[in-house]
Write a protein that holds these residues in place. Structure first.
Motif, PDB file in Angstrom:
ATOM      1  N   MET A  91       0.845  -1.195   0.000  1.00  0.00           N
ATOM      2  CA  MET A  91       0.000   0.000   0.000  1.00  0.00           C
ATOM      3  C   MET A  91       0.880   1.245   0.000  1.00  0.00           C
ATOM      4  N   ALA A  92       0.540   2.205  -0.848  1.00  0.00           N
ATOM      5  CA  ALA A  92       1.336   3.430  -0.939  1.00  0.00           C
ATOM      6  C   ALA A  92       1.301   4.190   0.384  1.00  0.00           C
ATOM      7  N   LEU A  93       2.391   4.893   0.688  1.00  0.00           N
ATOM      8  CA  LEU A  93       2.477   5.652   1.927  1.00  0.00           C
ATOM      9  C   LEU A  93       1.541   6.847   1.890  1.00  0.00           C
ATOM     10  N   ASP A  94       0.854   7.065   3.009  1.00  0.00           N
ATOM     11  CA  ASP A  94      -0.094   8.165   3.155  1.00  0.00           C
ATOM     12  C   ASP A  94       0.657   9.405   3.639  1.00  0.00           C
ATOM     13  N   PRO A  95       0.687  10.497   2.857  1.00  0.00           N
ATOM     14  CA  PRO A  95       1.415  11.693   3.289  1.00  0.00           C
ATOM     15  C   PRO A  95       0.808  12.388   4.498  1.00  0.00           C
ATOM     16  N   LYS A  96      -0.378  11.962   4.937  1.00  0.00           N
ATOM     17  CA  LYS A  96      -1.028  12.590   6.078  1.00  0.00           C
ATOM     18  C   LYS A  96      -0.759  11.862   7.391  1.00  0.00           C
ATOM     19  N   ARG A  97       0.082  10.812   7.338  1.00  0.00           N
ATOM     20  CA  ARG A  97       0.375  10.057   8.558  1.00  0.00           C
ATOM     21  C   ARG A  97       1.879   9.937   8.761  1.00  0.00           C
ATOM     22  N   VAL A  98       2.280   9.868  10.025  1.00  0.00           N
ATOM     23  CA  VAL A  98       3.684   9.738  10.383  1.00  0.00           C
ATOM     24  C   VAL A  98       4.239   8.420   9.844  1.00  0.00           C
ATOM     25  N   VAL A  99       5.540   8.423   9.554  1.00  0.00           N
ATOM     26  CA  VAL A  99       6.246   7.226   9.092  1.00  0.00           C
ATOM     27  C   VAL A  99       7.372   6.928  10.070  1.00  0.00           C
ATOM     28  N   LEU A 100       7.439   5.680  10.520  1.00  0.00           N
ATOM     29  CA  LEU A 100       8.529   5.212  11.370  1.00  0.00           C
ATOM     30  C   LEU A 100       9.194   4.037  10.664  1.00  0.00           C
ATOM     31  N   GLY A 101      10.517   4.126  10.495  1.00  0.00           N
ATOM     32  CA  GLY A 101      11.249   3.068   9.814  1.00  0.00           C
ATOM     33  C   GLY A 101      12.194   2.341  10.750  1.00  0.00           C
ATOM     34  N   TRP A 102      12.142   1.032  10.726  1.00  0.00           N
ATOM     35  CA  TRP A 102      13.035   0.159  11.487  1.00  0.00           C
ATOM     36  C   TRP A 102      12.734  -1.277  11.069  1.00  0.00           C
ATOM     37  N   PRO A 103      13.601  -2.240  11.310  1.00  0.00           N
ATOM     38  CA  PRO A 103      14.978  -2.086  11.779  1.00  0.00           C
ATOM     39  C   PRO A 103      15.897  -1.748  10.621  1.00  0.00           C
ATOM     40  N   ASN A 104      17.066  -1.242  10.935  1.00  0.00           N
ATOM     41  CA  ASN A 104      18.061  -0.950   9.911  1.00  0.00           C
ATOM     42  C   ASN A 104      18.778  -2.257   9.543  1.00  0.00           C
ATOM     43  N   TYR A 105      18.646  -2.676   8.286  1.00  0.00           N
ATOM     44  CA  TYR A 105      19.233  -3.938   7.838  1.00  0.00           C
ATOM     45  C   TYR A 105      20.714  -3.831   7.487  1.00  0.00           C
ATOM     46  N   ILE A 106      21.292  -2.641   7.562  1.00  0.00           N
ATOM     47  CA  ILE A 106      22.621  -2.436   6.987  1.00  0.00           C
ATOM     48  C   ILE A 106      23.674  -3.373   7.577  1.00  0.00           C
TER      49      ILE A 106
END
Length: 291
Positions: free
Chosen positions: A1-16
């Motif tokens: 589902m495409a990201l909603d620009p009206k809601r906060v985004v939290l990204g994790w975990p970092n796979y690096i």
């Protein structure tokens, strides 16, 4: 589902830490492997600016859901471009997403920040002379989360006056948006860190040891479902603790305001989940920027 620009985004975990990095041409003493170092001050440095040198590949040990690639602590100029390609397989044969060439730096100036007659009045692009006053953070969001076995990142900055590119710890992860956005009342601030010493003279002269302020944000998620509470927030606290990296983006719609709020951060505290209503949970998030 495409990201909603009206809601906060939290990204994790970092796979690096789990990927194999390769490609490009990097200084022997500042190798590409430095993009896996937790310290943002430990950077990888390219040998020159030729596009064959200023690129790298991340190969995953197994396929992972990925929605964003971010690069902090870089020295890319105001005219730099980036291209990210995502492959489903580890060999790079099954292309599933291509960003095309995009600007590394978004528009960072408001209308009141530009002066009539300057060459950037109409496009509000960053002027090279002020680039160092901004915290560098490149983010490339995919249209939808992709299942990735391999990611190829290309950087184009042949006009860079420093003659080479430096890259801090790469951030690559999936992202989550709560069904209901954060509540009104988030608090944005800075953790200064600057120390003031007062001399014991008649004038009580002050001496300052200045450090770069770190951004902070405190927000409340007040309408979490039970699954969001325990399979997202509770899991986030267990896996990331107060040391794990989290990408915070209040809106994926590019703007000077959103660039000012976007950061890679960590939790300052692990606030408990509350259960004030039937099937509804709440949680406070307190984030501190990582520099």
């Amino acid at each position: 589902m495409a990201l909603d620009p009206k809601r906060v985004v939290l990204g994790w975990p970092n796979y690096i830490d789990d990927v194999t990095v390769s490609g490009g041409d990097y200084v022997e003493t500042l190798p590409l492997a430095n993009v896996q170092d937790r310290r943002f001050s430990v950077v990888a440095k390219t040998n020159g600016l030729d596009p064959t040198a200023t690129q790298f590949v991340m190969t995953f040990p197994q396929r992972r859901p990925v929605a964003v690639v971010a690069i902090p602590a870089h020295n890319m100029s105001s005219s730099a471009l980036v291209r990210v390609r995502v492959y489903r397989d580890q060999d790079g044969n099954d292309l599933v997403w291509d960003s095309g060439k995009r600007d590394v730096w978004p528009i960072v100036y408001g209308i009141a920040d530009v002066i009539w007659g300057n060459d950037n009045f109409w496009n509000r692009r960053m002027q090279e002379g002020t680039r160092r006053s901004y915290t560098p953070l490149l983010t490339v969001f995919m249209d939808d989360a992709q299942i990735a076995g391999r990611i190829h990142v290309e950087l184009f900055d042949e006009a860079n006056l420093e003659g080479s590119l430096t890259l801090g710890r790469v951030f690559v992860s999936d992202v989550w948006q709560p069904h209901y956005n954060i509540s009104l009342g988030p608090q944005y601030g800075y953790d200064s860190g600057t120390e003031v010493t007062t001399a014991k003279d008649q004038s009580r002269t002050e001496y300052f040891e200045r450090f770069t302020p770190k951004r902070t944000v405190q927000m409340s998620l007040d309408w979490l479902s039970e699954s969001e509470a325990f399979l997202r927030i509770h899991r986030l606290q267990r896996t990331q603790d107060i040391v794990g990296e989290i990408l915070f983006v209040q809106s994926v719609k590019p703007s000077p305001i959103e660039f000012a709020r976007t950061m890679i951060a960590r939790q300052q505290s692990l606030d408990p989940l509350s259960h004030p209503y039937q099937l509804t949970y709440t949680n406070q998030l307190n984030l501190l920027e990582i520099l």
